[in-house]
Each structure stands twice: as C-alpha cells, then as structure tokens.
Design a protein around this motif. Structure first.
Motif, short mmCIF file in Angstrom:
data_model
loop_
_atom_site.label_atom_id
_atom_site.label_comp_id
_atom_site.label_asym_id
_atom_site.label_seq_id
_atom_site.Cartn_x
_atom_site.Cartn_y
_atom_site.Cartn_z
N LYS A 1 4.31 -62.84 83.12
CA LYS A 1 4.24 -64.34 83.20
C LYS A 1 4.79 -64.75 81.68
O LYS A 1 5.64 -65.87 82.08
CB LYS A 1 2.82 -64.79 83.06
N ASP B 1 8.65 -65.04 82.64
CA ASP B 1 8.87 -66.23 83.42
C ASP B 1 8.94 -67.56 82.64
O ASP B 1 9.74 -68.25 82.78
CB ASP B 1 7.74 -66.45 84.63
N LYS C 1 11.90 -66.21 79.39
CA LYS C 1 13.14 -65.51 79.54
C LYS C 1 13.47 -64.64 78.78
O LYS C 1 14.59 -64.09 78.30
CB LYS C 1 14.19 -66.58 79.89
#
Length: 339
Positions: A277, A280, A283
């Motif tokens: 998570k 995401d 990055k």
C-alpha cells in the motif's frame, strides 16, 4: 510392601500421562495466542471481542495470555476497527443500525480523546508488560488509524467535531515521545511514530513496524481528505524514517515485529500488505523490494508450514496414545492392587 509400590507406580503413571497431555495442550494454545494481546485486535466475532448495547467493543485479554492479566478492557484501535466494520456494512447494505453503531464508535473516540491544547491523544488505561508499559500510555497507531473513521463520520454527517478531533489527533504527531507525544524525531526529516509510546524511562523502546505503517496510512488518509500541508509533512517525514530503518526488520527474508527482534508471526503477511500500500502511494522502490522479498519467504515456506502442521498432528496422536496407554496401565495396576 508390594501394595505400596503399586500405589506409587499408579500415581506416577497418572501424573505422567496427564502432564504429557497438559504440556501439549499448553504448547498448542500458546503457539496460536503468542502476541494475541497486542494492539492489533482480533476481528469482530472472535472470542476476544464483545460488543455492548451501543455497538462499542470490549476486548477480553484473558488472564495469563503471554504473561498478561488485564482482563476486559476498552482498546482504541479495536474501536477504530469496529467502527470501520460498521461503516463498510452500512455503505454496502444501507443498514441503519450499522450506521448508528458506526457513529457510536466514532463518538467514543471523540469523547475519550485526551486534549492537550492543540493536540489530542488516545490513551490506554491498562499496563502492558511486554514492553514494561505502565498505565496510561499512548499509541501512534491509535491516533493514526482513528483519523479514518473520524473523516468518514465528518463526510457522512457534516459535523465539524469529527474533523476537529481528527486535526488534533494529527497534531499529536508533532510531539516527541519524551514530551508526552508519540513521535521519535531521529532527525529533522526522519520521524518514527511509536505504537507503544510512554515517557517512562523504565519501558522498552519497541518501534513496532506494523503500528508505524498503519499510522502512516491514516495520516495519508487525512492528507487525501483535507489536502493539509501539515499532514503531508508528517507523512513524508514518517516515510523517510521507514526507508532508513526498514532493513532492521529483515531477517534473511523474514520480518521482525519490532526492533527487539520479535518474530513477526501473523504480522509477517500484514507487513507485506502494508508495504504494498505504501508503494502504491509513494512509488518508493524499497517498499516493493521488501514486500516481494518477504512474500517470497512466505510462499517458499508454505510447504514447510503444511509439514509442520502434519508434524503437530502426528505428535498429538503419539502423545495421546502414550497417555491412553499409561492410563490403562495404571488402571490395571489399581485393579491388581485391590485384589
């Protein structure tokens, strides 16, 4: 004389047989319950959670689990999770009772927040021997995760008290642990948010990984909802700290729960999910690198986990058979002694 020897033999056999069974049962029990008393709560419907008439949970920690004797307590993180469960139920089904229970849980968070001027904390009112914590103590994980239901309550009702409480919870991340807060400011741009926070020098500094990651996701949720520069600053500093320290939680592909080298156990998969998570959102390659590395360990050891389970069943069968044999032998000796 022979009669006395038989009686002694009977007693010894009974003691041995029941000791074998007791030892195995205790081992099996604690294998599953190790760290069951941490701040991450069991899900609704478990043996540890009971819901009161307003839908607000109690946690029954039970006497003796992992050396704890704290019985039934309120737990802010459990309340957060319960609130979010009711929120999801309401959003999926339109159940008005679930909606009211959601609001009741969020109101509990508001009513039980400890205000310190421009920031607020959620405190725990029981001792936590694992890290030698004395009541009351506080948790960055609780403050961070509480942001999510508070923001949803604000979105759902428009009541400003929920957003105000969330803002004061966020402000607590600026306060150092030694000053009564929840943050270790390792550098101006690297802040660690402590799941088990206290300014008591007798406690252990644990720096629990999953608590830090959960706190970051809650902070990001606040930033995403409000666009707050303060939230972005707190989030970025936290991310920097995880990047710098993540290697400390790696044990050749398996993760540690804290900096004290406690095995992650059931939190290993949670670490993987949370890192995914964070990747995401940010990055940052390091999060994906460790999530993949730890996931590989999980997959390559699944076969061994199955073998260990079969081994456990085999051990249970053998020990049960031995116990039955000893009990039957003792019964025969008792019969002979009574003849």
């Amino acid at each position: 004389m022979k009669f006395l020897d038989q009686n002694k033999a009977i007693k010894i056999i009974f003691v041995l047989s029941f000791s074998l069974l007791a030892a195995f049962i205790v081992t099996l029990y604690f294998q599953d319950l190790f760290m069951a008393n941490t701040i991450i709560s069991p899900k609704q419907g478990s043996n540890y959670i009971s819901i009161d008439a307003r839908g607000i949970p109690y946690v029954n920690y039970k006497e003796g689990i992992s050396g704890m004797d704290i019985e039934v307590q309120r737990n802010p993180v459990t309340t957060v999770h319960t609130a979010m469960d009711f929120y999801e139920e309401y959003k999926n089904s339109g159940n008005t009772t679930a909606k009211q229970y959601f609001i009741n849980n969020v109101d509990w968070l508001v009513d039980n927040s400890i205000s310190n001027g421009n920031y607020s904390l959620l405190e725990y009112s029981f001792d936590f021997p694992k890290y030698n914590l004395q009541s009351p103590w506080r948790s960055a994980m609780a403050n961070g995760e509480a942001l999510m239901p508070l923001l949803r309550a604000h979105e759902l009702t428009g009541d400003i008290k929920y957003l105000d409480t969330a803002t004061k919870f966020l402000n607590a991340f600026y306060v150092d642990v030694r000053d009564g807060g929840i943050t270790y400011k390792d550098s101006p741009t690297e802040w660690w948010y402590e799941e088990y926070a206290t300014d008591d020098n007798n406690s252990q500094v644990s720096r629990v990984l999953n608590g830090m990651l959960f706190a970051l996701l809650g902070i990001y949720d606040y930033y995403n909802y409000t666009g707050s520069d303060d939230a972005k600053y707190v989030f970025v500093n936290g991310v920097n700290s995880v990047i710098k320290n993540l290697a400390k939680y790696d044990n050749n592909g398996y993760s540690y729960y804290d900096v004290l080298f406690t095995p992650a156990l059931k939190y290993h998969q949670i670490h993987i999910d949370l890192l995914n998570k964070l990747y995401d959102i940010t990055k940052q390659e390091i999060f994906q690198t460790y999530s993949k590395k730890w996931a590989l360990y999980e997959s390559t050891n699944s076969v061994w986990d199955d073998i260990n389970k079969r081994h456990l069943v085999w051990n249970f069968s053998i020990m049960t058979a031995i116990s039955i044999f000893l009990v039957l032998t003792a019964s025969k000796l008792r019969t002979k002694s009574e003849m």
